[in-house]
Design a protein around this motif. Sequence first.
Motif, mmCIF file in Angstrom:
data_model
loop_
_atom_site.group_PDB
_atom_site.id
_atom_site.type_symbol
_atom_site.label_atom_id
_atom_site.label_comp_id
_atom_site.label_asym_id
_atom_site.label_seq_id
_atom_site.Cartn_x
_atom_site.Cartn_y
_atom_site.Cartn_z
ATOM 1 N N MET A 293 0.842 -1.175 0.000
ATOM 2 C CA MET A 293 0.000 0.000 0.000
ATOM 3 C C MET A 293 0.887 1.238 0.000
ATOM 4 O O MET A 293 1.815 1.345 0.757
ATOM 5 N N ARG A 294 0.572 2.147 -0.856
ATOM 6 C CA ARG A 294 1.357 3.367 -0.961
ATOM 7 C C ARG A 294 1.016 4.313 0.180
ATOM 8 O O ARG A 294 -0.115 4.371 0.641
ATOM 9 N N SER A 295 1.967 5.099 0.563
ATOM 10 C CA SER A 295 1.781 6.048 1.643
ATOM 11 C C SER A 295 1.463 7.425 1.082
ATOM 12 O O SER A 295 2.040 7.855 0.084
ATOM 13 N N LEU A 296 0.550 8.119 1.766
ATOM 14 C CA LEU A 296 0.233 9.485 1.363
ATOM 15 C C LEU A 296 1.395 10.423 1.661
ATOM 16 O O LEU A 296 1.468 11.508 1.095
ATOM 17 N N ALA A 297 2.310 9.969 2.523
ATOM 18 C CA ALA A 297 3.450 10.813 2.886
ATOM 19 C C ALA A 297 4.347 11.094 1.686
ATOM 20 O O ALA A 297 5.065 12.087 1.658
#
Length: 146
Positions: free
Chosen positions: A1-5
């Motif tokens: 899952m990709r991070s919004l950071a």
Amino acid sequence: MRSLATKNPEQVDHLRKLAAAHFAPEFLRAALQRLSKLRGEEELAKFEREMIELVEGADGEDEADFPLLKEFAIEQLYQVIREAKESPDTKQRLEDIAKRRTSGRSEDSKTLEEQLQSGLEDSFPASDPPAVVSSTISGGKQGGKK
């Protein structure tokens, strides 16, 4: 899952808008189905009026196509309201039985039972006996050669 950071603020805002565009109609549809099941069509009509007022009162001066957005929002609202109303689970309003009662009708169960028995006796037999019907099939083989 990709991070919004890893995303910049413009990318996060774009993703937020995409998520709303994708999932909000499904959330609304599910909520309205539940509302119609619990409260019925009257509550759906009330919700519809309130949401139309909300959309029509919204101000989007910075958006050139805001009037079209409002029009599409109301169109989408009508669609999900219609689906909720057509759901077989929609709670139906109970009929006011007092309006259907015959004036002078007794509420006493003994009197009602006597009236029912009298009505049944007066209508006996309930129908005429079945008629005996015979049919013949024409065009059958007639005996003998010519």
